[in-house]
Design a protein around this motif. Sequence first.
Motif, PDB file in Angstrom:
ATOM      1  N   VAL A  87     -11.984  -1.698   6.103  1.00 27.12           N
ATOM      2  CA  VAL A  87     -13.406  -1.483   5.624  1.00 27.12           C
ATOM      3  C   VAL A  87     -13.068  -0.362   4.981  1.00 27.12           C
ATOM      4  N   THR A 122     -13.178   0.955   1.061  1.00 23.21           N
ATOM      5  CA  THR A 122     -14.498   0.966   0.465  1.00 23.21           C
ATOM      6  C   THR A 122     -14.829   2.540   0.477  1.00 23.21           C
ATOM      7  N   VAL A 173     -22.526   0.727   1.763  1.00 23.96           N
ATOM      8  CA  VAL A 173     -22.217  -0.973   3.205  1.00 23.96           C
ATOM      9  C   VAL A 173     -23.021  -1.000   4.351  1.00 23.96           C
ATOM     10  N   VAL A 232     -18.480  -7.071   3.240  1.00 23.90           N
ATOM     11  CA  VAL A 232     -16.791  -6.860   3.250  1.00 23.90           C
ATOM     12  C   VAL A 232     -16.125  -6.588   4.896  1.00 23.90           C
TER      13      VAL A 232
END
Length: 97
Positions: A39, A43, A49, A59
């Motif tokens: 992640v 990201t 997020v 995600v």
Amino acid sequence: MQDSFRIARGAAVCFLALAAGTSAAFALSNDAQAIVDRVKATTPQLHPVCSDRGKLTQVVTAATIALAEAKKINGDHTVARAAGQEAGRYLYFHCPS
């Protein structure tokens, strides 16, 4: 005298239990750590997020599926789901500012 010893002993036991509990809260399973790493790598702007549970769930789920399909984490649905939940909780509570 005995009462103060019991109180001190009880306080020491509580302190040790609390210390053990907090250190365990920061340790991730290998699969959850792999999900967290994925992640973070995929990201670039993590705060928007990880501060939104809905986005974070999407995600983390995508990372979990990708890693399970690539056989980089345990592909058993129950095990992978638990690792994803563990990773999601970690990311939510350790969300960078």
